[in-house]
Write a protein that holds these residues in place. Sequence first.
Motif, PDB file in Angstrom:
ATOM      1  N   HIS A 104       0.865  -1.184   0.000  1.00 54.26           N
ATOM      2  CA  HIS A 104       0.000   0.000   0.000  1.00 54.26           C
ATOM      3  C   HIS A 104       0.897   1.227   0.000  1.00 54.26           C
ATOM      4  CE1 HIS A 104      -3.796   2.140   1.807  1.00 54.26           C
ATOM      5  NE2 HIS A 104      -3.262   2.800   0.795  1.00 54.26           N
ATOM      6  N   SER A 105       0.893   1.957  -1.114  1.00 56.19           N
ATOM      7  CA  SER A 105       1.763   3.134  -1.261  1.00 56.19           C
ATOM      8  C   SER A 105       0.955   4.415  -1.085  1.00 56.19           C
ATOM      9  CB  SER A 105       2.458   3.120  -2.621  1.00 56.19           C
ATOM     10  OG  SER A 105       1.525   2.970  -3.681  1.00 56.19           O
ATOM     11  N   HIS A 106       1.634   5.445  -0.573  1.00 60.47           N
ATOM     12  CA  HIS A 106       0.996   6.726  -0.255  1.00 60.47           C
ATOM     13  C   HIS A 106       1.772   7.852  -0.926  1.00 60.47           C
ATOM     14  CE1 HIS A 106      -1.579   4.913   2.865  1.00 60.47           C
ATOM     15  NE2 HIS A 106      -0.561   4.072   2.982  1.00 60.47           N
ATOM     16  N   TYR A 107       1.071   8.622  -1.774  1.00 66.83           N
ATOM     17  CA  TYR A 107       1.647   9.705  -2.564  1.00 66.83           C
ATOM     18  C   TYR A 107       2.388   9.109  -3.757  1.00 66.83           C
ATOM     19  CZ  TYR A 107       3.770  14.359  -3.397  1.00 66.83           C
ATOM     20  OH  TYR A 107       4.155  15.563  -3.937  1.00 66.83           O
ATOM     21  N   TRP A 108       2.506   9.866  -4.816  1.00 67.35           N
ATOM     22  CA  TRP A 108       2.984   9.309  -6.081  1.00 67.35           C
ATOM     23  C   TRP A 108       4.421   8.798  -6.007  1.00 67.35           C
ATOM     24  CZ3 TRP A 108       6.799  10.928  -9.634  1.00 67.35           C
ATOM     25  CH2 TRP A 108       7.457  12.128  -9.313  1.00 67.35           C
ATOM     26  N   LEU A 109       5.282   9.436  -5.217  1.00 68.44           N
ATOM     27  CA  LEU A 109       6.663   8.960  -5.095  1.00 68.44           C
ATOM     28  C   LEU A 109       6.690   7.532  -4.560  1.00 68.44           C
ATOM     29  CD1 LEU A 109       8.327  12.147  -3.548  1.00 68.44           C
ATOM     30  CD2 LEU A 109       8.675  11.274  -5.869  1.00 68.44           C
ATOM     31  N   SER A 110       5.884   7.270  -3.549  1.00 63.60           N
ATOM     32  CA  SER A 110       5.805   5.918  -2.995  1.00 63.60           C
ATOM     33  C   SER A 110       5.196   4.952  -4.001  1.00 63.60           C
ATOM     34  CB  SER A 110       4.969   5.917  -1.717  1.00 63.60           C
ATOM     35  OG  SER A 110       5.524   6.783  -0.748  1.00 63.60           O
ATOM     36  N   GLY A 111       4.264   5.456  -4.816  1.00 62.32           N
ATOM     37  CA  GLY A 111       3.660   4.608  -5.828  1.00 62.32           C
ATOM     38  C   GLY A 111       4.666   4.089  -6.838  1.00 62.32           C
ATOM     39  N   GLU A 112       5.650   4.917  -7.200  1.00 54.71           N
ATOM     40  CA  GLU A 112       6.690   4.476  -8.138  1.00 54.71           C
ATOM     41  C   GLU A 112       7.493   3.326  -7.533  1.00 54.71           C
ATOM     42  OE1 GLU A 112       7.423   5.485 -11.206  1.00 54.71           O
ATOM     43  OE2 GLU A 112       6.133   7.244 -11.439  1.00 54.71           O
ATOM     44  N   VAL A 113       7.775   3.419  -6.244  1.00 54.31           N
ATOM     45  CA  VAL A 113       8.504   2.344  -5.556  1.00 54.31           C
ATOM     46  C   VAL A 113       7.599   1.115  -5.423  1.00 54.31           C
ATOM     47  CG1 VAL A 113       9.654   1.685  -3.414  1.00 54.31           C
ATOM     48  CG2 VAL A 113       9.901   4.018  -4.296  1.00 54.31           C
ATOM     49  N   GLY A 114       6.355   1.350  -5.035  1.00 52.97           N
ATOM     50  CA  GLY A 114       5.422   0.250  -4.852  1.00 52.97           C
ATOM     51  C   GLY A 114       5.176  -0.533  -6.121  1.00 52.97           C
ATOM     52  N   TRP A 115       5.133   0.155  -7.236  1.00 50.44           N
ATOM     53  CA  TRP A 115       4.951  -0.488  -8.541  1.00 50.44           C
ATOM     54  C   TRP A 115       6.005  -1.571  -8.756  1.00 50.44           C
ATOM     55  CZ3 TRP A 115       5.911   2.901 -13.526  1.00 50.44           C
ATOM     56  CH2 TRP A 115       5.829   2.104 -14.664  1.00 50.44           C
ATOM     57  N   LEU A 116       7.260  -1.225  -8.520  1.00 54.08           N
ATOM     58  CA  LEU A 116       8.350  -2.185  -8.730  1.00 54.08           C
ATOM     59  C   LEU A 116       8.342  -3.283  -7.669  1.00 54.08           C
ATOM     60  CD1 LEU A 116      10.849  -3.069 -10.267  1.00 54.08           C
ATOM     61  CD2 LEU A 116      12.202  -1.455  -8.911  1.00 54.08           C
ATOM     62  N   ALA A 117       8.132  -2.895  -6.396  1.00 50.95           N
ATOM     63  CA  ALA A 117       8.159  -3.888  -5.324  1.00 50.95           C
ATOM     64  C   ALA A 117       7.029  -4.895  -5.472  1.00 50.95           C
ATOM     65  CB  ALA A 117       8.070  -3.185  -3.969  1.00 50.95           C
ATOM     66  N   ALA A 118       5.823  -4.418  -5.761  1.00 56.81           N
ATOM     67  CA  ALA A 118       4.685  -5.323  -5.909  1.00 56.81           C
ATOM     68  C   ALA A 118       4.887  -6.260  -7.091  1.00 56.81           C
ATOM     69  CB  ALA A 118       3.398  -4.517  -6.077  1.00 56.81           C
ATOM     70  N   ASP A 119       5.467  -5.735  -8.170  1.00 61.91           N
ATOM     71  CA  ASP A 119       5.741  -6.575  -9.333  1.00 61.91           C
ATOM     72  C   ASP A 119       6.785  -7.638  -8.995  1.00 61.91           C
ATOM     73  OD1 ASP A 119       5.445  -6.983 -12.331  1.00 61.91           O
ATOM     74  OD2 ASP A 119       7.601  -6.627 -12.199  1.00 61.91           O
ATOM     75  N   ARG A 120       7.813  -7.237  -8.271  1.00 63.89           N
ATOM     76  CA  ARG A 120       8.894  -8.174  -7.895  1.00 63.89           C
ATOM     77  C   ARG A 120       8.372  -9.271  -6.982  1.00 63.89           C
ATOM     78  NH1 ARG A 120      11.576 -11.506  -6.378  1.00 63.89           N
ATOM     79  NH2 ARG A 120      13.807 -11.597  -5.827  1.00 63.89           N
ATOM     80  N   TRP A 121       7.471  -8.935  -6.057  1.00 65.88           N
ATOM     81  CA  TRP A 121       6.982  -9.912  -5.084  1.00 65.88           C
ATOM     82  C   TRP A 121       5.700 -10.604  -5.537  1.00 65.88           C
ATOM     83  CZ3 TRP A 121       7.234  -5.552  -0.879  1.00 65.88           C
ATOM     84  CH2 TRP A 121       8.584  -5.235  -0.631  1.00 65.88           C
ATOM     85  N   ASP A 122       5.160 -10.165  -6.678  1.00 65.02           N
ATOM     86  CA  ASP A 122       3.925 -10.734  -7.230  1.00 65.02           C
ATOM     87  C   ASP A 122       2.774 -10.637  -6.221  1.00 65.02           C
ATOM     88  OD1 ASP A 122       2.279 -11.891  -9.101  1.00 65.02           O
ATOM     89  OD2 ASP A 122       2.810 -13.952  -8.586  1.00 65.02           O
ATOM     90  N   VAL A 123       2.583  -9.412  -5.707  1.00 67.28           N
ATOM     91  CA  VAL A 123       1.482  -9.132  -4.784  1.00 67.28           C
ATOM     92  C   VAL A 123       0.729  -7.912  -5.300  1.00 67.28           C
ATOM     93  CG1 VAL A 123       2.707 -10.109  -2.798  1.00 67.28           C
ATOM     94  CG2 VAL A 123       2.885  -7.649  -3.288  1.00 67.28           C
ATOM     95  N   PRO A 124      -0.504  -7.692  -4.847  1.00 64.98           N
ATOM     96  CA  PRO A 124      -1.266  -6.529  -5.324  1.00 64.98           C
ATOM     97  C   PRO A 124      -0.686  -5.208  -4.828  1.00 64.98           C
ATOM     98  CG  PRO A 124      -2.483  -7.701  -3.611  1.00 64.98           C
ATOM     99  CD  PRO A 124      -1.307  -8.561  -3.974  1.00 64.98           C
ATOM    100  N   LEU A 125      -0.841  -4.193  -5.678  1.00 64.37           N
ATOM    101  CA  LEU A 125      -0.457  -2.832  -5.324  1.00 64.37           C
ATOM    102  C   LEU A 125      -1.728  -2.009  -5.109  1.00 64.37           C
ATOM    103  CD1 LEU A 125       1.522  -0.437  -5.002  1.00 64.37           C
ATOM    104  CD2 LEU A 125       1.401  -0.128  -7.500  1.00 64.37           C
ATOM    105  N   VAL A 126      -1.853  -1.461  -3.908  1.00 63.10           N
ATOM    106  CA  VAL A 126      -2.946  -0.548  -3.564  1.00 63.10           C
ATOM    107  C   VAL A 126      -2.318   0.826  -3.371  1.00 63.10           C
ATOM    108  CG1 VAL A 126      -4.736   0.013  -1.876  1.00 63.10           C
ATOM    109  CG2 VAL A 126      -4.300  -2.383  -2.493  1.00 63.10           C
ATOM    110  N   HIS A 127      -2.914   1.844  -3.953  1.00 63.68           N
ATOM    111  CA  HIS A 127      -2.304   3.177  -3.876  1.00 63.68           C
ATOM    112  C   HIS A 127      -3.314   4.224  -3.425  1.00 63.68           C
ATOM    113  CE1 HIS A 127       0.517   6.383  -4.733  1.00 63.68           C
ATOM    114  NE2 HIS A 127      -0.433   7.017  -5.383  1.00 63.68           N
ATOM    115  N   THR A 128      -2.869   5.086  -2.510  1.00 62.65           N
ATOM    116  CA  THR A 128      -3.626   6.268  -2.098  1.00 62.65           C
ATOM    117  C   THR A 128      -2.847   7.494  -2.548  1.00 62.65           C
ATOM    118  OG1 THR A 128      -4.502   5.099  -0.167  1.00 62.65           O
ATOM    119  CG2 THR A 128      -4.685   7.495  -0.174  1.00 62.65           C
ATOM    120  N   MET A 129      -3.460   8.334  -3.364  1.00 58.75           N
ATOM    121  CA  MET A 129      -2.738   9.456  -3.957  1.00 58.75           C
ATOM    122  C   MET A 129      -2.537  10.602  -2.954  1.00 58.75           C
ATOM    123  SD  MET A 129      -1.400   9.804  -6.992  1.00 58.75           S
ATOM    124  CE  MET A 129      -2.393   9.011  -8.255  1.00 58.75           C
TER     125      MET A 129
END
Length: 416
Positions: A104-129
């Motif tokens: 679960h990423s918060h703010y767009w900067l965290s979303g960029e990190v979350g995108w890669l981490a969630a893809d690497r771990w094969d888990v869902p990405l939830v984002h709050t802008m």
Amino acid sequence: MLSVHTSPLDQPGTGDAGGMNVYVLELSRALARRGAEVEIFTRATSSAQPRVVDAEPGVRVVHVPAGPFEGLDKNELPGQLCAFTAGVLRAEAHRPAGWYDVVHSHYWLSGEVGWLAADRWDVPLVHTMHTMARVKNAALAPGDVPEPQGRVIGEEQVVAESDALVASTREEAEDLVRFCGADPDAVHVVAPGVDLDVFAPAAPADGGAGPAARTALRERLGLPTDRPVVLFAGRVQLLKGPDVLVGALGELERSGAERPLLVVLGGASGRPTAVRELRALAHTLGVADDLVVRPPVARAELADWYRAADLVAVPSHNESFGLVAAEAQACGTPVVAAAVGGLRTVVVDDVSGVLVMDHEPATWARVLGGLLADPGRRDRLAAGARRAGERFSWDRAAAAMLDVYAQAAKTHRTAR
């Protein structure tokens, strides 16, 4: 949880620390009460910070070194996202396989990190802008600087890659679709909460909420007991609009009307000279003696400031939710807020407060002056404020968020 640019352990009200800090920590605490284990990754900003802080059972904050500890502006953080992401991935590498169920990423900067981490771990990405560049740029305060195009592009990328998007209000959900191209089916509305144990009217054991109790509270806080008090709590920056309130004092001074004491509880954000500029504006308008600026305070003391005020003012040019307004109302204090963003949901016009349709100091002077001259209306709004504040709780938010995580997991599995 990912919160790159600001730690949930930082004091809200100065620098980059604000409502998002409260949101991340309080949501994590509520999730932990429901049995989840939450690890919050944030960027280290001091060599003295411990690597890991167990905030409370079930909530762990991890400080990740990424770039210089100090002197790095938020707009410079995109250049450190690779370093931050590497730190997050290394931390996961020391865990058993499948350790994380959701990012679960918060703010767009965290979303960029979350995108890669969630893809690497094969888990869902939830984002709050929390805030969106295009929304902010459409409602800039005079003299404010627009958000860069790089952020606009980054937000679109995060929205496209998220399994679920969380908005605080229905209006924010619509903005995600309109400005960022979000799939409406991927957007979920989860209202943030308020700690209703901390933010509540004065208890009978403390003298209740009557005039005598308020007088004692003001004396303890060093506030005058013989004049109205309007409180602004938040970062001192153009986006939040404290200059609108100082301008309103100037309008009241010119008209000869009674002026309240304006208390600004917060520190500079964006420009280190912001507080000095606010004081200079008050001096120019001849109302320097009507302005008091104090540093931000811890949550329990903040509740006392809300209770001590006659009105809490939130003149922001944009708010995705408006946590200050929700907290103040929960304390039984009416709120005068700009009719923007989530404030239109949080503040019930003429029930828990008053929504102001523009940012003209003359308009704010008229609204504030009228309310301060009408104690009967203020009493009615105070009763409505508490009822409005009780609509929001972190436990309800956590329950709804767990449902979002479950739906995001299903979406993620389907998309494989």
